[in-house]
Design an enzyme around this catalytic site. Structure first.
Site, short mmCIF file in Angstrom:
data_model
loop_
_atom_site.label_atom_id
_atom_site.label_comp_id
_atom_site.label_asym_id
_atom_site.label_seq_id
_atom_site.Cartn_x
_atom_site.Cartn_y
_atom_site.Cartn_z
CD GLU A 29 10.03 73.73 56.25
OE1 GLU A 29 10.68 74.38 55.64
OE2 GLU A 29 8.72 73.75 56.57
CG LEU A 58 8.08 71.44 53.58
CD1 LEU A 58 8.63 70.78 52.23
CD2 LEU A 58 7.32 72.67 53.30
CB ALA A 59 3.33 72.00 57.83
CD GLU A 60 6.93 76.64 55.93
OE1 GLU A 60 6.04 76.58 55.50
OE2 GLU A 60 8.12 76.14 55.60
CG HIS A 129 15.18 81.80 49.29
ND1 HIS A 129 14.10 81.67 48.45
CD2 HIS A 129 15.46 80.49 49.47
CE1 HIS A 129 13.85 80.32 48.21
NE2 HIS A 129 14.71 79.68 48.77
C1 LIG Z 1 6.72 77.37 52.21
C2 LIG Z 1 7.86 76.94 52.08
N1 LIG Z 1 8.69 76.43 53.06
C3 LIG Z 1 9.92 75.89 52.58
C4 LIG Z 1 10.29 76.09 51.65
C5 LIG Z 1 11.92 75.42 51.39
N2 LIG Z 1 12.04 74.43 50.51
C6 LIG Z 1 12.27 74.66 49.21
S1 LIG Z 1 12.15 72.91 48.56
C7 LIG Z 1 11.87 72.28 49.97
C8 LIG Z 1 11.48 70.67 49.97
C9 LIG Z 1 10.25 70.27 49.14
O1 LIG Z 1 10.15 69.02 49.04
P1 LIG Z 1 8.99 68.45 48.14
O2 LIG Z 1 7.76 68.95 48.32
O3 LIG Z 1 9.20 67.07 48.34
O4 LIG Z 1 9.57 68.81 46.54
P2 LIG Z 1 10.87 68.19 45.84
O5 LIG Z 1 11.84 69.50 46.18
O6 LIG Z 1 11.42 66.99 46.61
O7 LIG Z 1 10.52 68.24 44.59
C10 LIG Z 1 11.74 73.05 51.06
C11 LIG Z 1 11.66 72.71 52.42
C12 LIG Z 1 9.67 76.70 50.60
N3 LIG Z 1 10.29 76.87 49.40
N4 LIG Z 1 8.53 77.17 50.98
#
Ligand SMILES: Cc1ncc(C[n+]2csc(CCOP(=O)(O)OP(=O)(O)O)c2C)c(N)n1
Ligand SMILES: [Mg+2]
Lengths: 326, 367
Positions: A29, A58-60, A129
């Site tokens: 990501e 966004l998908a681990e 984190h």
């Molecule tokens: C399972 C998981 N993977 C990765 C993250 C790290 N992370 C935090 S916010 C984010 C992006 C999220 O984007 P979106 O779903 O579009 O929501 P937005 O922040 O734009 O509101 C990521 C990758 C996380 N919090 N949880």
């Protein structure tokens, strides 16, 4: 030689790997244009293209599965998990599918994957984190677990991990990313997986530790030398699975006393495994029970008190005193 | 080259096609209203919606400032998403239960969660998650997607107990790529649950544009795969969001869950922890969104109806500044966290090994 932060050394290792082996790929990501949230992959997509350095959806669990499939086809994926707390979504790949590929196929298939993730406290990051989950990973047969404590080892160990034909989980301590600079050769070199490093020689007691705790332990060793007149040996494990039994045992045979320092919560994990190794191989060399200095058996997710949660020099010096005066 | 299969004919007939649709809109960007879609709202309610959006904007600006000064911990700015957040919560009843993501603090607040606790949550203080008893929300979720699957569980509980309330959850465009996202909707469909799933499509997941997240033309259509009702709404239009959620709520109570995609835009950085949008934003895209942002549009509409004045606006701005100042003071004064307290909240009854860890801590370092 160049002076580098740990994150730069990690970036450098991946650049060299991409350069030298067309089968190396990086994905995760925000690793592309953004260069990762800590810039570990900074500039790599620009240099090697979007087909080799890719932002994934966004998908681990998708990232993990992609790595297993590519690995099966002879690629060498470097799969980034953005933070350690998000590996749970990918654990089937990390703890089952990748590490079991070799045994399931009777040695026919393998998973030459490097999973990377930042972990560890001390930088006031939010919940999930900063956890230390290496205990979970070292319980998994088939995957190696590596954790460097400085830029030199980080680059050399990452290059070894990428070259390794078995899956490796490469743990990058968040606090060390930018806080620590060190001399790093600009060319390719490797630091072997499975080899610990005696970073401070001593005769009274050995501290076994890894990651950011190496630095806390070194400080504690200096304090103990000054205040307690004790000569403390410090061993940086560098690889958490498989452990370097030889180095561990020979150090205990030399100092007759041991302490394990880990940032992780206390129950299960590296410290108890190390103590078992000592019990099995060097029990009769011991002059005192082995002590562990660890976090508490709670989640680490509260930046406001993480400084009190994470083992500090005071707790380590106390342990040195107790073990030496046993 | 030899063709192995003939395209067309029977296969073409068997190919699923998604029809073109238009995002639901009530207010056009220039503030003109589509009467046919206008939800029933009193003048006071319209003014209240505006008040809440201005309040949220000012609060956000203040929070960004506080984060820059190091007085907050994790903070995800909300500017550009006010219509989506405020409009959706406004359609709920107090007994409805919200399962939020980390950015959804405004919805929680207007559902009864105090602002100072939001600040404490941001700092990582446990009290941030101690939701007051009469407030039906969960603390913000860090794991993207987890709140979605849990929503089906909460909704099933309401259904089983025969309660007239829904569970509503939020994620982002990025979150819609998680397996949990689909699993949640599928469960809600199978068990006919009183659930509403919102995706706030603010076009980015940190640096990743939605075009790299999916090749589906809409996120709304992902609900179709689960067989649930799916709609797309102009998320910069507070009236459209309100109307869509109000409608979805009624249907949810009858066992028909809905996925709602709100099209909005994050005007600020992803979070205040080192994100730099200039590294990844598509050039020239932001000004268009800035002109289209939700407050401008709704203000135009209200002004045309003589329902909003500069004086009203200034009053809200002052009111918010005072509320933020008071909340941050309360957060600062709140009892500090401690290791013993943390240990005592891991289990209902602290087990012996943890009790020992607590006693050792108290003996050697405690105060
Ligand atoms: C399972 C998981 N993977 C990765 C993250 C790290 N992370 C935090 S916010 C984010 C992006 C999220 O984007 P979106 O779903 O579009 O929501 P937005 O922040 O734009 O509101 C990521 C990758 C996380 N919090 N949880
Ligand atoms: Mg988004």
């Amino acid at each position: 030689m160049a002076t580098m932060t740990m994150v730069k050394a990690i970036n450098d290792a991946m650049r060299i790997a991409l350069q030298n082996d067309p089968n190396v790929m990086i994905f995760g990501e925000d690793v592309g244009k953004n260069g990762g949230v800590f810039r570990a992959t900074d500039g790599l997509q620009a240099k090697f293209g979007v087909d080799r350095v890719m932002d994934t959806p966004l998908a681990e669990s998708g990232i993990g599965g992609l790595a297993v499939g590519l690995g099966l086809q002879g690629f060498r994926p470097i799969a980034e998990m953005q933070f350690i707390g998000f590996i749970f979504e990918a654990l089937d790949s990390i703890m089952v599918q990748a590490p079991r590929m070799r045994f399931r196929s009777g040695g026919q298939y393998s998973s030459p994957i490097t999973f990377r993730a930042p972990f560890g406290g001390g930088v006031k990051s939010p919940e999930l984190h900063s956890d230390s989950l290496e205990g979970l990973l070292i319980q998994t047969p088939g995957i190696k677990v590596v954790c460097p404590s400085n830029p030199y080892d980080a680059k050399g160990l990452l290059l070894s991990s990428i070259k390794d034909n078995d899956p490796v989980f490469f743990l990058e301590h968040l606090k060390l990313y930018f806080s620590l600079k060190g001399e790093v050769p600009e060319d390719e070199y490797t630091v072997p997986i499975g080899k610990a490093n005696v970073v401070r020689e001593g005769t009274d007691v050995t501290i076994f530790t890894y990651g950011a705790m190496v630095h806390t332990s070194m400080k504690a060793a200096e304090i103990a030398e000054k205040d307690l007149n004790k000569k403390v040996e410090v061993v940086d494990l560098r690889t958490l699975s498989p452990l370097d039994v030889e180095t561990i045992v020979s150090s205990v045979e030399k100092t007759h006393r041991a302490i394990v320092v880990q940032e992780a919560q206390r129950t299960a994990g590296v410290a108890p495994e190390l103590i078992s190794v000592i019990n099995e191989n060097a029990l009769l060399s011991l002059d005192a029970p082995v002590k562990r200095v660890t976090g508490f058996d709670t989640p680490l997710g509260h930046p406001l008190i993480e400084d009190e949660w994470i083992p500090n020099t005071k707790r380590i010096v106390n342990a040195i005193e107790e073990v030496c005066n046993f | 080259m030899a063709k192995t299969t003939k395209s067309g004919g029977g296969l073409a007939g068997a190919e699923l096609q998604i029809q073109e649709m238009q995002a639901f809109q009530v207010l056009s960007p220039d503030g003109k209203v589509n009467e046919a879609n206008l939800p029933e709202l009193s003048d006071d309610q319209l003014r209240e919606l505006m008040r809440r959006m201005v309040y949220t904007r000012v609060w956000d600006q203040r929070a960004v400032g506080l984060a820059r000064q190091g007085r907050l911990g994790f903070y995800a700015p909300v500017s550009g998403q006010e219509a989506s957040m405020i409009g959706s919560q406004f359609a709920l009843e107090k007994e409805d239960f919200i399962l939020p993501g980390y950015r959804d603090i405004p919805q929680l607040h207007f559902h009864g969660y105090p602002m100072y606790q939001g600040f404490l949550w941001s700092r990582g203080h446990q009290h941030g998650g101690q939701i007051p008893e009469d407030v039906n929300v969960l603390m913000p979720q860090i794991i993207i997607g987890a709140q979605y699957v849990q929503t089906s569980g909460v909704a099933m509980a309401f259904k089983r107990r025969g309660e007239k309330r829904i569970a509503i959850t939020y994620t982002g465009d990025g979150g819609s790529s998680q397996g949990d996202f689909y699993e949640a909707m599928n469960f809600a469909g199978v068990f006919k649950l009183p659930a509403v799933f919102i995706v706030q499509n603010n076009r980015y997941a940190i640096s990743t544009p939605v075009s790299k997240q999916t090749v589906a033309k809409t996120i709304a259509q992902k609900g179709l795969a689960a067989g649930i009702r799916s709609v797309q709404v102009d998320g910069m239009d507070v009236l459209a969001v309100y109307a869509a959620v109000k409608d979805a709520r009624e249907r949810a109570l009858n066992g028909e869950p809905t996925l709602i995609e709100t099209l909005c835009y994050r005007l600020g950085p992803h979070s205040m922890s080192g994100d730099d949008p200039t590294r990844y934003r598509i050039k020239d895209e932001s000004p268009a969104y800035e002109e289209n942002e939700p407050l401008i549009r709704f203000r135009k509409y209200l002004e045309s109806k003589n329902l909003w004045t500069e004086e009203d606006e200034n009053k809200v701005i002052e009111e918010t500044k005072a509320a933020v100042a008071e909340a941050i003071k309360k957060a600062d004064q709140y009892e500090k966290m401690s290791i013993p307290n943390l240990i005592d909240t891991v289990y209902e009854t602290t087990p012996a090994h943890l009790e020992q860890q607590k006693q050792e801590y108290l003996a050697k370092e405690g105060k």
